[in-house]
Design a protein around this motif. Structure first.
Motif, mmCIF file in Angstrom:
data_model
loop_
_atom_site.group_PDB
_atom_site.id
_atom_site.type_symbol
_atom_site.label_atom_id
_atom_site.label_comp_id
_atom_site.label_asym_id
_atom_site.label_seq_id
_atom_site.Cartn_x
_atom_site.Cartn_y
_atom_site.Cartn_z
ATOM 1 N N GLY A 148 0.786 -1.226 0.000
ATOM 2 C CA GLY A 148 0.000 0.000 0.000
ATOM 3 C C GLY A 148 0.813 1.268 0.000
ATOM 4 O O GLY A 148 0.242 2.353 0.128
ATOM 5 N N SER A 149 2.142 1.169 -0.143
ATOM 6 C CA SER A 149 2.989 2.368 -0.102
ATOM 7 C C SER A 149 3.335 2.910 -1.485
ATOM 8 O O SER A 149 4.074 3.878 -1.591
ATOM 9 C CB SER A 149 4.288 2.054 0.650
ATOM 10 O OG SER A 149 5.022 1.028 -0.006
ATOM 11 N N LEU A 150 2.786 2.310 -2.529
ATOM 12 C CA LEU A 150 3.103 2.764 -3.878
ATOM 13 C C LEU A 150 2.362 4.053 -4.211
ATOM 14 O O LEU A 150 1.264 4.300 -3.699
ATOM 15 C CB LEU A 150 2.723 1.680 -4.902
ATOM 16 C CG LEU A 150 3.490 0.359 -4.801
ATOM 17 C CD1 LEU A 150 2.983 -0.612 -5.859
ATOM 18 C CD2 LEU A 150 4.988 0.591 -4.960
ATOM 19 N N PRO A 151 2.926 4.892 -5.083
ATOM 20 C CA PRO A 151 2.239 6.122 -5.488
ATOM 21 C C PRO A 151 1.011 5.812 -6.335
ATOM 22 O O PRO A 151 0.827 4.698 -6.833
ATOM 23 C CB PRO A 151 3.302 6.876 -6.299
ATOM 24 C CG PRO A 151 4.231 5.813 -6.784
ATOM 25 C CD PRO A 151 4.257 4.770 -5.708
ATOM 26 N N ALA A 152 0.172 6.834 -6.518
ATOM 27 C CA ALA A 152 -1.075 6.646 -7.271
ATOM 28 C C ALA A 152 -0.817 6.243 -8.715
ATOM 29 O O ALA A 152 -1.643 5.569 -9.335
ATOM 30 C CB ALA A 152 -1.894 7.932 -7.226
ATOM 31 N N GLY A 202 -4.051 4.309 -12.822
ATOM 32 C CA GLY A 202 -3.247 5.460 -12.427
ATOM 33 C C GLY A 202 -2.635 6.160 -13.623
ATOM 34 O O GLY A 202 -2.445 5.575 -14.697
ATOM 35 N N VAL A 203 -2.306 7.437 -13.453
ATOM 36 C CA VAL A 203 -1.654 8.238 -14.496
ATOM 37 C C VAL A 203 -0.311 8.729 -13.948
ATOM 38 O O VAL A 203 -0.152 8.946 -12.751
ATOM 39 C CB VAL A 203 -2.523 9.434 -14.934
ATOM 40 C CG1 VAL A 203 -3.819 8.952 -15.560
ATOM 41 C CG2 VAL A 203 -2.827 10.353 -13.757
ATOM 42 N N ASP A 204 0.636 8.886 -14.851
ATOM 43 C CA ASP A 204 1.994 9.276 -14.478
ATOM 44 C C ASP A 204 2.251 10.711 -14.935
ATOM 45 O O ASP A 204 2.231 11.001 -16.131
ATOM 46 C CB ASP A 204 2.997 8.323 -15.130
ATOM 47 C CG ASP A 204 4.425 8.634 -14.710
ATOM 48 O OD1 ASP A 204 4.609 9.398 -13.747
ATOM 49 O OD2 ASP A 204 5.358 8.115 -15.357
ATOM 50 N N THR A 205 2.490 11.608 -13.993
ATOM 51 C CA THR A 205 2.754 13.017 -14.309
ATOM 52 C C THR A 205 4.218 13.386 -14.105
ATOM 53 O O THR A 205 4.567 14.571 -14.118
ATOM 54 C CB THR A 205 1.877 13.934 -13.437
ATOM 55 O OG1 THR A 205 2.153 13.674 -12.042
ATOM 56 C CG2 THR A 205 0.399 13.689 -13.704
ATOM 57 N N SER A 206 5.077 12.400 -13.947
ATOM 58 C CA SER A 206 6.489 12.696 -13.677
ATOM 59 C C SER A 206 7.197 13.298 -14.889
ATOM 60 O O SER A 206 8.216 13.970 -14.737
ATOM 61 C CB SER A 206 7.208 11.421 -13.238
ATOM 62 O OG SER A 206 7.150 10.436 -14.258
ATOM 63 N N GLU A 207 6.678 13.059 -16.105
ATOM 64 C CA GLU A 207 7.314 13.573 -17.312
ATOM 65 C C GLU A 207 6.537 14.753 -17.894
ATOM 66 O O GLU A 207 6.661 15.033 -19.095
ATOM 67 C CB GLU A 207 7.425 12.463 -18.363
ATOM 68 C CG GLU A 207 8.247 11.271 -17.925
ATOM 69 C CD GLU A 207 9.720 11.615 -17.788
ATOM 70 O OE1 GLU A 207 10.158 12.571 -18.456
ATOM 71 O OE2 GLU A 207 10.422 10.936 -17.014
ATOM 72 N N LEU A 208 5.768 15.449 -17.067
ATOM 73 C CA LEU A 208 4.945 16.552 -17.571
ATOM 74 C C LEU A 208 5.814 17.690 -18.099
ATOM 75 O O LEU A 208 5.471 18.327 -19.112
ATOM 76 C CB LEU A 208 4.024 17.059 -16.455
ATOM 77 C CG LEU A 208 2.929 18.038 -16.873
ATOM 78 C CD1 LEU A 208 2.024 17.426 -17.931
ATOM 79 C CD2 LEU A 208 2.114 18.475 -15.662
ATOM 80 N N PHE A 209 6.933 17.959 -17.450
ATOM 81 C CA PHE A 209 7.821 19.037 -17.906
ATOM 82 C C PHE A 209 8.373 18.728 -19.301
ATOM 83 O O PHE A 209 8.453 19.611 -20.159
ATOM 84 C CB PHE A 209 8.961 19.232 -16.909
ATOM 85 C CG PHE A 209 9.932 20.309 -17.297
ATOM 86 C CD1 PHE A 209 9.568 21.652 -17.231
ATOM 87 C CD2 PHE A 209 11.209 19.992 -17.745
ATOM 88 C CE1 PHE A 209 10.468 22.657 -17.602
ATOM 89 C CE2 PHE A 209 12.110 20.986 -18.113
ATOM 90 C CZ PHE A 209 11.729 22.318 -18.043
#
Length: 329
Positions: free
Chosen positions: A257-261, A267-274
């Motif tokens: 249960g410690s994983l990010p959303a 789930g969607v990944d916003t880490s590469e938004l920049f």
């Protein structure tokens, strides 16, 4: 016999009216000798206002980006997935032969297994599935293969293992998962050997989960999006029990249960938004340069120079946009 011109004849000829010129004759009609009405001068084309031109270009670019994205996710993404699977299969075969394939959440050096690392091979004969499983369930990982949820044990070990796969884009590996009947068997090959599972049932939102495995019992849950293609409205989970002997399970490092959303179901990944913003800006600049080239160089030269550039930038931008889509789509 030559004619003799008299002074009276010369004087009479001088008094005759002059012949009409070409321009004057062109103004007469065929009947009655009436003059044609002069044509009205055409109005000069009014150039579009700067604001209207900017809005038109903006809407055109938005439409082009949407069209390219649809082409990317429907046509290009299966090709990208197939290429990734070929590469991952070679990596997995090498690590299995060397005995260096991950056996848990950490590698042989004690470091966390990097997301995207091939960890197992899933074979479901009844659904024609043969897929390399990668570590991690965020969008970048499920774009390449079926993802293993990092806070669960590897398949074949005691406990509940969770795998996530796409239902439509990037090969749509789990598109037919709802067709898996109870009692169907499939296998997963890991660095510890071959584990055999038997399907026990399916569940969706609101359905009760089966009891938690105890002791050496193991369960594998295959997860994907449910609903119309590319328009999911639910999550489908197919549970299977471990029917072969369980392997040893290393001590867990990542707490359940410690994983990010981004690594949860849908789930969607916003880490590469920049990076997406930079690529969209580059696409705008390249489009403006292409418009300028069209008016200066011509159509042929513009297509020759800018078609590969715009295609490459649009493909990279589309890949980044895919990170913002649900990881099970």
């Amino acid at each position: 016999m030559s004619a003799v011109t008299s002074p009276e004849t010369t004087e009479a000829a001088a008094r005759l009216p002059a012949a009409p010129q070409d321009g004057a004759a062109g103004t007469r009609s065929g009947h009655g000798g009436k003059r044609r009405r002069p044509s009205r001068p055409r109005k000069a084309a009014v150039p579009p206002k700067p604001l209207a031109l900017v809005l038109s270009m903006a809407l055109t670019m938005v439409a082009a980006v949407i069209t390219l994205q649809l082409v990317n996710i429907i046509i290009v993404s299966p090709l990208q997935h197939a290429m990734a699977q070929t590469r991952l299969y070679e990596q997995l075969r090498l690590t299995l032969s060397e005995g260096s394939a991950p056996l848990g959440q950490t590698d042989y050096e004690g470091n966390l297994v990097a997301p995207g690392t091939p960890v197992a091979l899933l074979s479901v004969p009844g659904l024609n599935i043969r897929e390399v499983i990668v570590e991690g369930t965020a969008a970048p990982q499920t774009m390449e293969g079926v993802g293993h949820r990092r806070d669960t044990p590897l398949p074949g070990q005691p406990g509940t293992s969770v795998l996530m796969g796409r239902s439509g884009a990037f090969g749509g590996v789990f598109r037919d998962l709802a067709l898996a009947p109870a009692g169907a068997k499939f296998t997963v090959i890991t660095g510890q050997g071959t584990a055999t599972y038997e399907v026990t049932g399916q569940r969706r939102a609101g359905d009760t989960a089966p009891p938690t495995p105890t002791g050496t019992q193991g369960r594998l849950t295959l997860t994907t999006a449910d609903g119309p293609a590319f328009l999911p409205n639910d999550v489908l989970r197919v549970d299977a029990k471990l029917v072969s002997k369980a392997f040893d399970r290393p001590a867990p490092v990542i707490l359940p249960g410690s994983l990010p959303a981004a690594e949860q179901a849908m789930g969607v990944d916003t880490s590469e938004l920049f990076m997406l913003v930079l690529l969209l800006q580059l696409l705008i600049l390249a489009s403006l340069a292409a418009v300028w080239s069209w008016t200066r160089w011509g159509k042929g030269e513009t297509w020759l120079v800018f078609a590969p550039v715009l295609g490459a930038v649009a493909l990279l931008a589309g890949t980044q946009i895919n990170h913002l889509l649900p990881n099970l789509l």
